[in-house]
Design a protein around this motif. Structure first.
Motif, PDB file in Angstrom:
ATOM      1  N   THR A   1       0.726  -1.093   0.024  1.00  0.00           N
ATOM      2  CA  THR A   1      -0.257   0.089  -0.043  1.00  0.00           C
ATOM      3  C   THR A   1       1.027   1.475   0.017  1.00  0.00           C
ATOM      4  OG1 THR A   1       0.030  -0.024   2.286  1.00  0.00           O
ATOM      5  CG2 THR A   1      -1.951  -1.021   1.144  1.00  0.00           C
ATOM      6  N   GLY A   2       2.041   1.042   0.231  1.00  0.00           N
ATOM      7  CA  GLY A   2       2.996   2.276   0.423  1.00  0.00           C
ATOM      8  C   GLY A   2       4.210   2.290  -0.608  1.00  0.00           C
ATOM      9  N   TRP A   3       5.138   1.671  -0.302  1.00  0.00           N
ATOM     10  CA  TRP A   3       6.781   2.085  -0.642  1.00  0.00           C
ATOM     11  C   TRP A   3       6.884   1.313  -1.883  1.00  0.00           C
ATOM     12  CZ3 TRP A   3       9.918  -2.168   0.108  1.00  0.00           C
ATOM     13  CH2 TRP A   3       9.636  -3.155   1.305  1.00  0.00           C
ATOM     14  N   LEU A   4       5.973  -0.001  -2.188  1.00  0.00           N
ATOM     15  CA  LEU A   4       6.132  -0.563  -3.446  1.00  0.00           C
ATOM     16  C   LEU A   4       5.137  -0.446  -4.420  1.00  0.00           C
ATOM     17  CD1 LEU A   4       8.008  -3.911  -2.933  1.00  0.00           C
ATOM     18  CD2 LEU A   4       8.817  -2.166  -3.976  1.00  0.00           C
ATOM     19  N   ARG A   5       4.287   0.612  -3.967  1.00  0.00           N
ATOM     20  CA  ARG A   5       2.868   0.632  -4.737  1.00  0.00           C
ATOM     21  C   ARG A   5       3.101   0.885  -6.019  1.00  0.00           C
ATOM     22  NH1 ARG A   5      -1.629   4.237  -2.363  1.00  0.00           N
ATOM     23  NH2 ARG A   5      -0.367   5.644  -3.403  1.00  0.00           N
ATOM     24  N   ASN A   6       2.451   0.416  -7.151  1.00  0.00           N
ATOM     25  CA  ASN A   6       2.583   0.768  -8.558  1.00  0.00           C
ATOM     26  C   ASN A   6       2.212   2.278  -8.626  1.00  0.00           C
ATOM     27  OD1 ASN A   6       2.582   1.199 -11.211  1.00  0.00           O
ATOM     28  ND2 ASN A   6       0.888  -0.502 -11.583  1.00  0.00           N
ATOM     29  N   PRO A   7       3.112   3.326  -9.179  1.00  0.00           N
ATOM     30  CA  PRO A   7       2.978   4.707  -9.239  1.00  0.00           C
ATOM     31  C   PRO A   7       1.941   4.793 -10.401  1.00  0.00           C
ATOM     32  CG  PRO A   7       5.216   4.041  -9.859  1.00  0.00           C
ATOM     33  CD  PRO A   7       4.675   2.897  -9.350  1.00  0.00           C
ATOM     34  N   GLU A   8       1.785   3.778 -11.193  1.00  0.00           N
ATOM     35  CA  GLU A   8       0.706   4.084 -12.251  1.00  0.00           C
ATOM     36  C   GLU A   8      -0.634   3.318 -12.309  1.00  0.00           C
ATOM     37  OE1 GLU A   8       3.166   3.006 -15.603  1.00  0.00           O
ATOM     38  OE2 GLU A   8       4.456   4.510 -15.284  1.00  0.00           O
ATOM     39  N   GLY A   9      -0.866   2.902 -10.767  1.00  0.00           N
ATOM     40  CA  GLY A   9      -1.924   2.056 -10.497  1.00  0.00           C
ATOM     41  C   GLY A   9      -3.014   2.579 -10.006  1.00  0.00           C
TER      42      GLY A   9
ATOM     43  N   GLY B   1      -0.678  -2.764  -4.442  1.00  0.00           N
ATOM     44  CA  GLY B   1      -0.236  -3.690  -5.282  1.00  0.00           C
ATOM     45  C   GLY B   1       1.012  -3.018  -6.158  1.00  0.00           C
ATOM     46  N   SER B   2       1.900  -3.808  -6.468  1.00  0.00           N
ATOM     47  CA  SER B   2       2.977  -3.177  -6.953  1.00  0.00           C
ATOM     48  C   SER B   2       2.904  -3.438  -8.601  1.00  0.00           C
ATOM     49  CB  SER B   2       4.476  -3.982  -6.794  1.00  0.00           C
ATOM     50  OG  SER B   2       4.200  -5.211  -7.189  1.00  0.00           O
ATOM     51  N   ARG B   3       3.912  -2.746  -9.363  1.00  0.00           N
ATOM     52  CA  ARG B   3       3.802  -3.087 -10.734  1.00  0.00           C
ATOM     53  C   ARG B   3       3.606  -4.587 -11.039  1.00  0.00           C
ATOM     54  NH1 ARG B   3       5.419   1.485 -13.670  1.00  0.00           N
ATOM     55  NH2 ARG B   3       6.495   3.177 -12.396  1.00  0.00           N
ATOM     56  N   ASP B   4       3.378  -4.899 -12.269  1.00  0.00           N
ATOM     57  CA  ASP B   4       3.328  -6.283 -12.602  1.00  0.00           C
ATOM     58  C   ASP B   4       4.657  -6.939 -12.966  1.00  0.00           C
ATOM     59  OD1 ASP B   4       2.484  -8.998 -13.468  1.00  0.00           O
ATOM     60  OD2 ASP B   4       0.377  -8.065 -13.833  1.00  0.00           O
ATOM     61  N   LEU B   5       5.163  -7.619 -11.920  1.00  0.00           N
ATOM     62  CA  LEU B   5       6.714  -8.138 -12.471  1.00  0.00           C
ATOM     63  C   LEU B   5       6.568  -9.275 -13.696  1.00  0.00           C
ATOM     64  CD1 LEU B   5       7.513  -8.733  -8.878  1.00  0.00           C
ATOM     65  CD2 LEU B   5       8.612  -7.092 -10.360  1.00  0.00           C
ATOM     66  N   ALA B   6       5.315 -10.158 -13.531  1.00  0.00           N
ATOM     67  CA  ALA B   6       5.379 -11.123 -14.610  1.00  0.00           C
ATOM     68  C   ALA B   6       5.104 -10.829 -15.904  1.00  0.00           C
ATOM     69  CB  ALA B   6       4.144 -12.011 -14.132  1.00  0.00           C
ATOM     70  N   ARG B   7       4.599  -9.422 -16.286  1.00  0.00           N
ATOM     71  CA  ARG B   7       4.180  -8.919 -17.407  1.00  0.00           C
ATOM     72  C   ARG B   7       5.382  -7.764 -17.969  1.00  0.00           C
ATOM     73  NH1 ARG B   7      -1.537  -7.952 -17.069  1.00  0.00           N
ATOM     74  NH2 ARG B   7      -2.493 -10.076 -16.991  1.00  0.00           N
ATOM     75  N   HIS B   8       6.613  -7.767 -17.327  1.00  0.00           N
ATOM     76  CA  HIS B   8       7.649  -6.871 -17.785  1.00  0.00           C
ATOM     77  C   HIS B   8       8.740  -7.709 -18.163  1.00  0.00           C
ATOM     78  CE1 HIS B   8      10.206  -3.291 -17.954  1.00  0.00           C
ATOM     79  NE2 HIS B   8      10.854  -4.088 -16.708  1.00  0.00           N
ATOM     80  N   PRO B   9       9.274  -7.814 -19.436  1.00  0.00           N
ATOM     81  CA  PRO B   9      10.536  -8.592 -19.546  1.00  0.00           C
ATOM     82  C   PRO B   9      11.519  -8.057 -18.669  1.00  0.00           C
ATOM     83  CG  PRO B   9       9.715  -7.279 -21.368  1.00  0.00           C
ATOM     84  CD  PRO B   9       8.489  -6.749 -20.553  1.00  0.00           C
ATOM     85  N   GLY B  10      12.356  -8.993 -18.490  1.00  0.00           N
ATOM     86  CA  GLY B  10      13.517  -8.717 -17.277  1.00  0.00           C
ATOM     87  C   GLY B  10      13.249  -9.239 -15.970  1.00  0.00           C
ATOM     88  N   THR B  11      11.920  -8.812 -15.487  1.00  0.00           N
ATOM     89  CA  THR B  11      11.497  -9.109 -13.917  1.00  0.00           C
ATOM     90  C   THR B  11      10.872 -10.388 -13.887  1.00  0.00           C
ATOM     91  OG1 THR B  11       9.834  -7.616 -14.015  1.00  0.00           O
ATOM     92  CG2 THR B  11      11.935  -6.765 -13.239  1.00  0.00           C
ATOM     93  N   ASP B  12      10.374 -11.025 -15.237  1.00  0.00           N
ATOM     94  CA  ASP B  12       9.364 -12.044 -15.219  1.00  0.00           C
ATOM     95  C   ASP B  12      10.006 -13.479 -14.999  1.00  0.00           C
ATOM     96  OD1 ASP B  12      10.354 -11.939 -17.486  1.00  0.00           O
ATOM     97  OD2 ASP B  12       8.793 -12.639 -18.624  1.00  0.00           O
ATOM     98  N   ASN B  13       9.316 -14.151 -14.319  1.00  0.00           N
ATOM     99  CA  ASN B  13       9.611 -15.812 -14.161  1.00  0.00           C
ATOM    100  C   ASN B  13       8.802 -16.412 -15.249  1.00  0.00           C
ATOM    101  OD1 ASN B  13      10.349 -18.382 -13.327  1.00  0.00           O
ATOM    102  ND2 ASN B  13       9.037 -17.954 -11.472  1.00  0.00           N
ATOM    103  N   PRO B  14       9.123 -16.729 -16.460  1.00  0.00           N
ATOM    104  CA  PRO B  14       8.288 -17.419 -17.367  1.00  0.00           C
ATOM    105  C   PRO B  14       8.123 -18.871 -17.514  1.00  0.00           C
ATOM    106  CG  PRO B  14      10.218 -16.847 -18.523  1.00  0.00           C
ATOM    107  CD  PRO B  14      10.427 -16.213 -17.283  1.00  0.00           C
ATOM    108  N   GLU B  15       7.459 -19.387 -18.079  1.00  0.00           N
ATOM    109  CA  GLU B  15       7.378 -20.626 -18.242  1.00  0.00           C
ATOM    110  C   GLU B  15       8.385 -21.349 -18.999  1.00  0.00           C
ATOM    111  OE1 GLU B  15       3.687 -22.256 -19.539  1.00  0.00           O
ATOM    112  OE2 GLU B  15       2.827 -22.976 -17.789  1.00  0.00           O
ATOM    113  N   VAL B  16       9.172 -22.240 -18.701  1.00  0.00           N
ATOM    114  CA  VAL B  16      10.549 -22.819 -19.186  1.00  0.00           C
ATOM    115  C   VAL B  16      10.241 -23.553 -20.580  1.00  0.00           C
ATOM    116  CG1 VAL B  16      12.727 -23.649 -19.479  1.00  0.00           C
ATOM    117  CG2 VAL B  16      11.977 -22.409 -17.393  1.00  0.00           C
ATOM    118  N   ILE B  17       9.113 -24.520 -20.180  1.00  0.00           N
ATOM    119  CA  ILE B  17       8.415 -25.278 -21.358  1.00  0.00           C
ATOM    120  C   ILE B  17       7.024 -24.708 -21.211  1.00  0.00           C
ATOM    121  CG2 ILE B  17       8.117 -27.566 -22.303  1.00  0.00           C
ATOM    122  CD1 ILE B  17      10.455 -28.375 -20.133  1.00  0.00           C
TER     123      ILE B  17
END
Lengths: 361, 307
Positions: free
Chosen positions: A169-177, A182-198
């Motif tokens: 709710t504070g220091w990691l909140r998505n500034p565009e949210g 809730g923070s920025r969506d890590l999974a939808r940002h290349p570089g910070t995402d942890n995708p399915e390998v297969i």
């Protein structure tokens, strides 16, 4: 009268048989519970244990979920089992999981919007460090002041949850949210995402790490002197001390390893399946992993199987909620019951049951 | 002044009562040599059964009784597993907490939000109107005084009666107690059931009298703080009272500071009862001699009579 006679060594057959029997008994008792809730018990058990894998409509979606949910459970349980074997009770894995996710996510978000491929590996390391640091609090208090690690690690879960709430709710909140928590969506940002390998299997980097952890733990316990010391300290603490095992070092190591693994599990979850830091992104894997560790007999291969089974009950529980309207909490009671049966049946592995003859004292 | 000291004292006593009830039960269990980590689970079961009974019957007394029965039933699982089937106490206690949290959520579906019957104060209004000491000493319901009386009763039984002596003997050395002919298993099972009833009562007090609502997971670690209190009190009933009021005071104070918005981060205030518990545990346990002297020697050890 029935009498128990201690076996010189635990029965091998019952060591494997007890978990299987416990699962069967839990299904029966769970059936009774569902019947009391006004459900058809056979139907409910089928939805929980069968449909996630073989239902014609849902299985395509739920089968990959098996690995997604088993990954963190196995990863955390492997670490916990090492400590449990040595008689070191880290039951605050949930807190270490949260702190790992927070550390890793904060690191990734600090470099936003960079898309460098180096970010994700660095986030994993940051997550591991976060979990490790959180586990070091009970470890150091235990070695310096002999403070009970059970209470400290557990109480730190609530502290971690408070920090999580302030982050979401504070220091990691998505500034565009638009002010939503809730923070920025890590999974939808290349570089910070942890995708399915297969693709389509649910196999993300966390699942792979879990499999590596299983193998590493197996080697550690069976081939390495540290594994021997862990087992010795658990079975005969006095003998271990005479054999030169340093109990303080063992506490630091066992809590440290379980903290690292739980922290990594948190990071993999928040950058993959969960996607972002939210107030309640943690769903109790840290606690369920305790059941997984025991169900797997604190043995790496057993934990692998137990993690998959427990993941199945999670997905089955969700399906049962959807199809039968069973409350979500029913599955938690179900998992608790499983642990009860397992602990009860342990008696068969460690003791022989004999009919006592009347003895004149 | 940001915080009114008299209302703080009143709140402190109310907040600390569930901790006190659960902790005094666990103290008896631990004095018998058993470590039951399922306090949180028994508390939350007591909270939900008490709340349901209050909704269904409209009686506060029956609600407290139902809470006690709920906690007692859950603790009977622990008693059978650890005493008859000789399971590991730490693992079984954890299982009890996990199971209790799940089962309570299941039982509580559809409840919550129902207005509770009022819990009456027992002293007449005239006494409550005495300035300062009136609201603090006389402005409470019966359960608050019963909790203090229970501490006194446990202290008396443990230190001044034969039953208490036997219980402590079992907790110090089960082998010696067994050799003397005491029924170790039976005594421990009774102690566990007593602890369960206390934890259940504590949960029922929380849901019926204090919060007056049922919320999933509403104990929020109070059971674990109760466990820590037993260590804090070095297994002495009267010190439990001090400990419970100390922690109740912190919890009551932090809620008031949050409301007053004094600029301390909310996360820090939320976490403060847990952080201070950890801090106090560390300080207490660093004093090796005192802890070793007071902890029951057979705490957490499995008893299996070889003959």
């Amino acid at each position: 009268m029935i009498r128990l006679e201690k076996r010189p060594t635990p029965s091998r057959a019952w060591n494997i048989g007890a978990p299987i029997l416990a699962v069967v008994l839990t299904m029966i008792a769970g059936g009774v519970m569902f019947a009391l809730l006004g459900q058809d018990p056979v139907e409910a058990i089928r939805v929980i244990f069968w449909d996630p894998l073989f239902h014609e409509r849902f299985a395509a979606f739920s089968r990959p979920q098996l690995l997604v949910k088993a990954g963190p459970l196995i990863l955390i349980a492997i670490g916990l089992a090492l400590g449990f074997r040595a008689g070191i009770w880290n039951i605050g894995a949930e807190g270490q999981y949260i702190m790992g996710a927070l550390f890793g996510a904060a690191f990734g978000l600090a470099l936003y919007p960079s898309e460098s491929p180096l970010i994700f590996p660095a986030m994993v390391i940051a997550g591991a460090l976060g979990g490790w640091a959180w586990a070091m609090i009970p470890a150091i208090l235990k070695t310096r002041f002999r403070t009970n690690e059970i209470l400290v690690s557990l109480l730190l879960v609530y502290v971690a949850e408070a920090i999580l709430a302030s982050a979401a709710t504070g220091w990691l909140r998505n500034p565009e949210g638009m002010g939503f928590p809730g923070s920025r969506d890590l999974a939808r940002h290349p570089g910070t995402d942890n995708p399915e390998v297969i693709a389509g299997t649910g196999m993300h980097w966390g699942v792979i790490t879990a499999f590596i952890a299983v193998i590493a733990a197996y080697v550690l316990l069976n081939r390495h002197v540290l594994g021997y010391q862990i087992k010795l300290a658990g079975q005969a603490p006095r003998a271990a001390r005479f054999a030169g095992v340093n109990p303080g070092r063992l506490v630091i190591l066992c809590l440290g390893i379980s903290g690292v693994l739980a922290g990594m599990a948190g990071l993999f979850e928040v950058s993959g399946p969960a996607g972002q830091i939210t107030i309640d992104f943690n769903v109790g894997y840290g606690f369920t992993a305790i059941i997984v560790a025991f169900l797997g007999r604190l043995h790496p291969i057993g934990i692998l199987l137990a993690g998959l089974l427990m993941a199945l009950t999670y997905i089955g529980g969700e399906l049962a909620q959807l199809m039968l309207g069973v409350p979500a909490s029913a599955i938690q009671a179900f998992q608790g019951m499983l642990l009860f049966f397992l602990l009860a049946l342990d008696v068969l592995a460690n003791y022989r049951i004999k009919r006592a003859r009347e003895v004149v004292a | 002044m940001i915080v009114d000291p008299i209302s703080l004292m009143v709140a402190l006593i109310v907040v600390s009562t569930p901790l006190l009830l659960a902790a005094i039960g666990e103290l008896v269990v631990e004095k018998s040599g058993v470590l039951n980590l399922g306090v949180e689970g028994m508390m939350i079961i007591g909270a939900v059964t008490g709340y349901i009974a209050a909704v269904e019957t409209g009686s506060v007394t029956l609600a407290f009784v139902a809470g006690m029965i709920g906690g007692l039933l859950l603790s009977s699982i622990f008693a059978v597993l650890t005493q008859l089937l000789l399971s590991n106490q730490v693992a079984t206690g954890l299982a009890l907490t996990l199971f209790g949290l799940g089962l309570s959520a299941l039982l509580g579906v559809g409840y919550g939000g129902t207005p509770m019957p009022p819990v009456r104060d027992i002293f007449p209004q005239v006494m409550q109107d005495i300035p300062v000491i009136g609201p603090i000493l006389f402005g409470h319901s019966a359960m608050i005084y019963l909790a203090v009386l229970l501490v006194a009763a446990v202290w008396y039984v443990l230190t001044h009666t034969r039953a208490g002596l036997v219980l402590r003997a079992v907790g110090e050395s089960h082998e010696a107690a067994h050799a003397l002919g005491y029924k170790v298993i039976r005594i421990r099972m009774l102690a566990i059931l007593f602890g369960g009833a206390c934890a259940g009562l504590s949960g029922a007090f929380l849901s019926v009298a204090r919060v007056q609502n049922w919320i999933d997971g509403m104990t929020a670690g109070a059971g674990w703080i109760a466990l820590a209190l037993v260590v804090f009190a070095s297994w002495k009933p009267w010190r439990l009272l001090i400990g419970a009021y100390l922690f109740g005071g912190i919890a009551a104070l932090q809620l008031r500071l949050q409301a007053a918005e004094i600029g301390v981060p909310v996360a820090l205030l939320d976490a403060s009862p847990y952080l201070i518990t950890i801090l106090v545990l560390a300080v207490i346990s660093s004093d090796k001699s005192r802890l070793a002297m007071n902890a029951p020697a057979a705490l957490g050890k499995v008893f299996h009579a070889s003959s």
